[in-house]
Each structure stands twice: as structure tokens, then as C-alpha cells.
Design a protein around this motif. Sequence first.
Motif, short mmCIF file in Angstrom:
data_model
loop_
_atom_site.label_atom_id
_atom_site.label_comp_id
_atom_site.label_asym_id
_atom_site.label_seq_id
_atom_site.Cartn_x
_atom_site.Cartn_y
_atom_site.Cartn_z
N VAL A 2 -70.68 28.87 -33.35
CA VAL A 2 -71.44 27.73 -32.86
C VAL A 2 -71.51 26.69 -33.97
CG1 VAL A 2 -73.68 26.94 -32.01
CG2 VAL A 2 -72.82 29.18 -31.30
N PHE A 3 -71.19 25.47 -33.61
CA PHE A 3 -71.25 24.35 -34.55
C PHE A 3 -72.27 23.36 -34.04
CE2 PHE A 3 -66.97 26.07 -34.77
CZ PHE A 3 -66.85 26.31 -36.13
N VAL A 4 -73.11 22.86 -34.94
CA VAL A 4 -74.20 21.95 -34.56
C VAL A 4 -74.06 20.67 -35.36
CG1 VAL A 4 -76.70 21.68 -34.41
CG2 VAL A 4 -75.68 23.94 -34.07
N PHE A 5 -74.19 19.55 -34.64
CA PHE A 5 -74.04 18.23 -35.26
C PHE A 5 -75.23 17.35 -34.93
CE2 PHE A 5 -69.89 19.94 -34.28
CZ PHE A 5 -69.16 19.70 -35.43
N LYS A 6 -75.62 16.54 -35.88
CA LYS A 6 -76.61 15.49 -35.68
C LYS A 6 -75.84 14.24 -35.27
CE LYS A 6 -79.99 12.79 -38.25
NZ LYS A 6 -80.68 12.62 -39.54
N THR A 7 -76.29 13.55 -34.20
CA THR A 7 -75.59 12.36 -33.74
C THR A 7 -76.57 11.22 -33.48
OG1 THR A 7 -75.75 12.71 -31.34
CG2 THR A 7 -73.97 13.88 -32.50
N ILE A 50 -63.86 23.31 -35.94
CA ILE A 50 -63.56 21.98 -35.42
C ILE A 50 -64.42 20.89 -36.06
CG2 ILE A 50 -62.68 22.74 -33.18
CD1 ILE A 50 -65.80 21.84 -32.42
N VAL A 51 -65.12 21.23 -37.10
CA VAL A 51 -66.09 20.31 -37.71
C VAL A 51 -65.46 18.97 -38.05
CG1 VAL A 51 -67.61 19.92 -39.69
CG2 VAL A 51 -67.59 22.14 -38.54
N GLU A 52 -64.39 18.98 -38.81
CA GLU A 52 -63.77 17.72 -39.25
C GLU A 52 -63.24 16.92 -38.06
OE1 GLU A 52 -63.92 16.55 -42.34
OE2 GLU A 52 -65.05 18.34 -42.88
N LEU A 57 -63.51 12.19 -34.61
CA LEU A 57 -63.49 11.62 -33.26
C LEU A 57 -64.71 10.75 -33.01
CD1 LEU A 57 -62.47 11.36 -30.30
CD2 LEU A 57 -63.81 13.41 -29.82
N MET A 58 -65.88 11.27 -33.33
CA MET A 58 -67.11 10.54 -33.06
C MET A 58 -67.14 9.21 -33.84
SD MET A 58 -68.69 12.28 -30.83
CE MET A 58 -70.42 12.02 -30.86
N LYS A 59 -66.68 9.23 -35.07
CA LYS A 59 -66.66 7.99 -35.86
C LYS A 59 -65.65 7.00 -35.30
CE LYS A 59 -68.66 9.84 -40.00
NZ LYS A 59 -68.65 10.01 -41.44
N VAL A 60 -64.49 7.49 -34.86
CA VAL A 60 -63.46 6.62 -34.29
C VAL A 60 -63.98 5.90 -33.05
CG1 VAL A 60 -61.24 6.65 -33.06
CG2 VAL A 60 -61.47 7.80 -35.25
N ILE A 61 -64.76 6.59 -32.23
CA ILE A 61 -65.26 5.96 -31.00
C ILE A 61 -66.61 5.27 -31.20
CG2 ILE A 61 -63.92 7.38 -29.44
CD1 ILE A 61 -66.31 9.13 -28.97
N GLY A 62 -67.06 5.19 -32.46
CA GLY A 62 -68.20 4.34 -32.79
C GLY A 62 -69.55 5.01 -32.88
N PHE A 63 -69.59 6.33 -33.05
CA PHE A 63 -70.85 7.02 -33.14
C PHE A 63 -70.98 7.74 -34.48
CE2 PHE A 63 -70.14 6.84 -28.54
CZ PHE A 63 -71.30 6.20 -28.16
N GLU A 64 -72.23 7.93 -34.90
CA GLU A 64 -72.50 8.68 -36.12
C GLU A 64 -72.55 10.17 -35.78
OE1 GLU A 64 -76.13 7.20 -37.81
OE2 GLU A 64 -75.44 5.14 -37.68
N CYS A 65 -72.07 11.00 -36.70
CA CYS A 65 -72.04 12.42 -36.46
C CYS A 65 -71.96 13.13 -37.80
CB CYS A 65 -70.84 12.78 -35.58
SG CYS A 65 -70.70 14.51 -35.17
#
Length: 68
Positions: A2-7, A50-52, A57-65
Motif C-alpha cells: 500500500v502506498f499513500v500520498f498527500k495531494t 510506483i511512488v516515483e 504523473l500528478m505533477k505533469v497534470i498540474g497537481f501536488e503529490c
Amino acid sequence: MVFVFKTNIDSISKVKKVTPKLNRLFPNTKWNFDLEDCDNILRFECNDNIVEKVIFLMKVIGFECEAL
């Protein structure tokens, strides 16, 4: 694993924007957002690290992660 991200994804409309991209890039994973959490959590269940890829991906589409 399980991987957890702040967005900074804080609405259903933003989730709908990233959904097709996440499904396309990570077809064999389970993922969800917890928009009620103060960190707007994105959680992945998968076998690969899949962390990196997620952060990129999130940064490319304009979101912080960031990984937690």
C-alpha cells in the motif's frame, strides 16, 4: 503493498480529471482518494513500487503529490 500520498486534490471534479490517467497508467492497481482527510490522501494497492511514477504523473497534470 500500500502506498499513500498527500495531494492537493480536494474535490470530486479534480478526481474525475485524474481518473482516466490513473486508470490508464496503472491498470492493475486499486486506488482511491480520501477527500475527507486533511491531506487529501491518494492510496494505491499494488505489487510494484510506483511512488516515483505517481508523483511524476500528478505533477505533469498540474497537481501536488508527495509520498507519506
